[in-house]
Write an enzyme that holds these catalytic residues in place. Structure first.
Site, PDB file in Angstrom:
ATOM      1  N   TRP A 244      17.015 -48.890  10.852  1.00 16.01           N
ATOM      2  CA  TRP A 244      16.527 -48.707   9.488  1.00 16.01           C
ATOM      3  C   TRP A 244      15.093 -48.223   9.421  1.00 16.01           C
ATOM      4  O   TRP A 244      14.661 -47.680   8.404  1.00 16.01           O
ATOM      5  CB  TRP A 244      16.652 -50.024   8.708  1.00 16.01           C
ATOM      6  CG  TRP A 244      16.040 -51.209   9.408  1.00 16.01           C
ATOM      7  CD1 TRP A 244      16.687 -52.109  10.195  1.00 16.01           C
ATOM      8  CD2 TRP A 244      14.663 -51.621   9.388  1.00 16.01           C
ATOM      9  NE1 TRP A 244      15.813 -53.058  10.679  1.00 16.01           N
ATOM     10  CE2 TRP A 244      14.560 -52.772  10.185  1.00 16.01           C
ATOM     11  CE3 TRP A 244      13.514 -51.135   8.767  1.00 16.01           C
ATOM     12  CZ2 TRP A 244      13.353 -53.440  10.380  1.00 16.01           C
ATOM     13  CZ3 TRP A 244      12.305 -51.790   8.966  1.00 16.01           C
ATOM     14  CH2 TRP A 244      12.228 -52.935   9.763  1.00 16.01           C
ATOM     15  N   ASN A 245      14.321 -48.412  10.497  1.00 15.02           N
ATOM     16  CA  ASN A 245      12.882 -48.161  10.377  1.00 15.02           C
ATOM     17  C   ASN A 245      12.522 -46.677  10.421  1.00 15.02           C
ATOM     18  O   ASN A 245      11.578 -46.232   9.778  1.00 15.02           O
ATOM     19  CB  ASN A 245      12.117 -48.923  11.456  1.00 15.02           C
ATOM     20  CG  ASN A 245      12.540 -48.532  12.858  1.00 15.02           C
ATOM     21  OD1 ASN A 245      13.724 -48.291  13.125  1.00 15.02           O
ATOM     22  ND2 ASN A 245      11.597 -48.474  13.788  1.00 15.02           N
TER      23      ASN A 245
ATOM     24  N   PRO B  87      24.383 -45.479  10.046  1.00 17.71           N
ATOM     25  CA  PRO B  87      23.014 -45.849   9.713  1.00 17.71           C
ATOM     26  C   PRO B  87      22.978 -47.253   9.130  1.00 17.71           C
ATOM     27  O   PRO B  87      24.024 -47.829   8.800  1.00 17.71           O
ATOM     28  CB  PRO B  87      22.621 -44.805   8.659  1.00 17.71           C
ATOM     29  CG  PRO B  87      23.908 -44.537   7.952  1.00 17.71           C
ATOM     30  CD  PRO B  87      25.012 -44.679   8.990  1.00 17.71           C
ATOM     31  N   ASP B  88      21.792 -47.813   9.003  1.00 13.63           N
ATOM     32  CA  ASP B  88      21.662 -49.041   8.226  1.00 13.63           C
ATOM     33  C   ASP B  88      21.947 -48.720   6.765  1.00 13.63           C
ATOM     34  O   ASP B  88      21.549 -47.666   6.260  1.00 13.63           O
ATOM     35  CB  ASP B  88      20.252 -49.608   8.382  1.00 13.63           C
ATOM     36  CG  ASP B  88      20.118 -50.990   7.774  1.00 13.63           C
ATOM     37  OD1 ASP B  88      20.235 -51.973   8.517  1.00 13.63           O
ATOM     38  OD2 ASP B  88      19.904 -51.081   6.541  1.00 13.63           O
TER      39      ASP B  88
ATOM     40  N   SER C 261      17.470 -53.547  18.173  1.00 14.15           N
ATOM     41  CA  SER C 261      16.904 -54.703  18.857  1.00 14.15           C
ATOM     42  C   SER C 261      17.509 -54.883  20.245  1.00 14.15           C
ATOM     43  O   SER C 261      18.614 -54.405  20.531  1.00 14.15           O
ATOM     44  CB  SER C 261      17.154 -55.970  18.036  1.00 14.15           C
ATOM     45  OG  SER C 261      18.543 -56.285  18.035  1.00 14.15           O
TER      46      SER C 261
ATOM     47  N   GLU D 268      17.953 -47.677  23.126  1.00 15.35           N
ATOM     48  CA  GLU D 268      16.498 -47.766  22.977  1.00 15.35           C
ATOM     49  C   GLU D 268      16.223 -49.008  22.165  1.00 15.35           C
ATOM     50  O   GLU D 268      16.617 -49.107  21.000  1.00 15.35           O
ATOM     51  CB  GLU D 268      15.919 -46.535  22.291  1.00 15.35           C
ATOM     52  CG  GLU D 268      14.392 -46.586  22.267  1.00 15.35           C
ATOM     53  CD  GLU D 268      13.766 -45.407  21.581  1.00 15.35           C
ATOM     54  OE1 GLU D 268      12.964 -45.630  20.656  1.00 15.35           O
ATOM     55  OE2 GLU D 268      14.085 -44.262  21.952  1.00 15.35           O
TER      56      GLU D 268
ATOM     57  N   GLU E 123       8.310 -59.738  19.733  1.00 13.90           N
ATOM     58  CA  GLU E 123       8.027 -58.544  18.953  1.00 13.90           C
ATOM     59  C   GLU E 123       7.880 -58.929  17.480  1.00 13.90           C
ATOM     60  O   GLU E 123       8.759 -59.558  16.903  1.00 13.90           O
ATOM     61  CB  GLU E 123       9.151 -57.525  19.130  1.00 13.90           C
ATOM     62  CG  GLU E 123       8.898 -56.212  18.419  1.00 13.90           C
ATOM     63  CD  GLU E 123      10.016 -55.208  18.650  1.00 13.90           C
ATOM     64  OE1 GLU E 123       9.715 -54.001  18.713  1.00 13.90           O
ATOM     65  OE2 GLU E 123      11.179 -55.630  18.782  1.00 13.90           O
TER      66      GLU E 123
END
Length: 520
Positions: free
Chosen positions: A160-161, A185-186, A236, A257, A389
């Site tokens: 989402w970022n 996608p989110d 994540s 990733e 994180e």
């Protein structure tokens, strides 16, 4: 400091056209909200597990035809896409901001990433995918070619970022390699990816090649992953482990990733002014919701006080805002859960003895999900923010004296995604960088120098990921390599009546001859 608000409405006709690309039977819907205000932005259809299965069926039919199209023809829609993207820049920047809450200058980074990465692969796909001659066991007698075949239907699960950069950023090379893609996608940030689908279909991409499914992992995650021929996931570390476990029984390839707790090292000879300004970008781009942003900063004791004073001064002066212009230096967090996580980490650190040098508070006066850019001192291993994180606008400062010590501290983490070194001696910086256990290391920059080098691979070490995006690997990971070897004149066996013992002697002595003649 807050910047003025600039608002533009998202045309309903555009929203309707975008959501028509969601693979859904038209049952349930979900609401995409505006992080800047909390108001509704769009209503999108939600996909079911049956919708996912139907998307795979359509995708496999489309992929079979697409794989037969020469690569030179496959890249043409993407070359047209680069021009169209530039021509419609304001439209996509507005959309990215409205669904993520980020500042426009950070939305611009997404825009440039998609444009430049797409252009990179469109120019190089034919060369990367062409058949290659390889050396055979008997020079001149064995002819070998390496071929590249598409995986089939690839599942791309985007975060989402950075929904525009990290969704299309994987989808585009997968398509150029001859695959079809089922893209998840989110839900909150699905519109920017749908915008690219809509644009590319209008530019000649067959409609069923890139299909978007929207929904929660509990509903559509299993059929999405279980039917894929390859999975590309950005998210994540916990999510990456779940993907790996899910595909392992089928021995399906994947790239991941994942998270990071990235260190920035300020050396004694660093230019304090340049470094302080660079640190603002490195730590607070997209309100820290960036997997390659800096969350740990190690500053040499000789420059610590001067650097911290200037860095804090710059952070205090940062402009926060909701404007659809380039004035704001930092925008909003995207989700309430992210704001809650930031508040929890900072408050817990303060309760345990950390000091807030600047920031440390939510800013509901600007918007419901705003949090001040925050700099902490005195963070130790008893605090959550020490090792976990944060994924928010928070950085912890630490002094150091010895180079070996700071390398050990930088590497003392299960993560290894990105790092940053600041020095007036780039050669020394490169030597230091080579000792850091991270997939990318930037010298005198926070993240953009390495990430934006599309000819070079980008990804994480340790628990920060598997595989790479960008470079040749970013395209070839979506292919299967095949070796085709043809033998001529002589077989790989004794000729005529020659004994195998004699044949073995000739072959063994041939190794020395090839070594002497540098054939091998």
């Amino acid at each position: 400091m807050a910047s003025p608000t600039v608002e533009r409405a998202l045309p309903q006709t555009l929203v309707d056209r975008l959501v028509s690309h969601v693979a859904s039977g038209g049952g349930e819907t979900a609401t995409v909200s505006r992080p800047f205000t909390g108001e509704a932005l769009a209503v999108v259809p939600v996909s079911t597990s049956d919708d996912v299965l139907a998307a795979y069926e359509r995708g496999r039919a489309a992929q079979a035809a697409w794989a037969r199209v020469p690569v030179g023809e496959r890249v043409k829609p993407f070359l047209r896409f680069v021009d169209a993207l530039v021509d419609r820049r304001d439209e996509i920047l507005d959309l990215i901001q409205l669904e993520t809450g980020k500042a426009r200058r950070h939305a611009m980074e997404e825009f440039l990433d998609v444009a430049l990465c797409s252009l990179y692969y469109a120019r190089r796909a034919a060369r990367l995918l062409r058949p290659r001659r390889r050396q055979g066991p008997l020079p001149g007698l064995t002819r070998v070619r390496e071929l590249r075949h598409p995986k089939g239907v690839v599942a791309v699960i985007a975060p989402w970022n950075y929904p525009f950069a990290l969704g299309p950023g994987d989808v585009v090379p997968a398509l150029m390699a001859g695959n079809a893609v089922i893209h998840k996608p989110d839900t909150q940030t699905c519109l920017s990816g749908l915008w690219v689908v809509d644009l590319l279909v209008g530019l000649g991409l067959p409609r069923d090649l890139w299909q978007v499914v929207v929904g929660e992992p509990d509903e559509i995650g299993d059929p999405l992953v279980e039917n894929a021929d390859y999975v590309a996931f950005t998210g994540s570390t916990r999510g990456g482990r779940a993907i790996a476990e899910k595909v392992a029984p089928r021995l399906v390839g994947y790239s991941l990733e994942l998270g990071g707790k990235n260190p920035m090292i300020v050396m004694a000879d660093a230019d304090v002014e340049r470094t302080a300004r660079g640190a603002v970008r490195a730590c607070f781009t997209n309100a820290g919701q960036l997997c390659v942003s800096m969350e740990r900063m190690y500053v040499h004791e000789d420059v610590y006080d001067r650097f911290v004073a200037r860095f804090v001064e710059l952070v205090k002066g940062m402009r926060l805002g909701t404007g659809l212009d380039f004035d704001a230096e930092m925008g909003s967090l995207t989700f309430r859960r992210q704001l809650d996580a930031v508040v929890r980490q900072v408050d817990q650190a303060v309760e345990k003895g950390a000091t807030v040098l600047v920031g440390g508070k939510p800013r509901p006066d600007i918007g419901p999900l705003f949090y001040e850019p925050t700099v902490l001192e005195g963070v130790d291993e008893g605090m959550e923010v020490w090792a976990d994180e944060t994924f928010g606008p928070v950085v912890a400062l630490y002094r150091y004296r010895d180079e070996d010590d700071v390398i050990a501290r930088a590497n003392d983490t299960p993560y290894g995604l990105n790092a940053s070194v600041w020095t007036s001696d780039p050669a020394r910086g490169r030597r230091l960088a080579a000792r850091i256990q991270a997939g990318t290391v930037n010298i005198n920059d926070g993240y953009g120098a390495a990430y934006g080098s599309y000819d070079s691979p980008m990804g994480g070490m340790k628990q920060s990921g598997v595989g790479r995006r960008h470079g040749a690997e970013g395209l070839l990971k979506f292919t299967e390599a095949q070796t085709v070897a043809s033998q001529h004149i002589l077989d790989l066996a004794p000729p005529g009546d020659m004994s195998f013992e004699r044949f073995a002697d000739l072959m063994a002595n041939g190794v020395k001859v090839m070594k002497k003649l540098r054939i091998r």
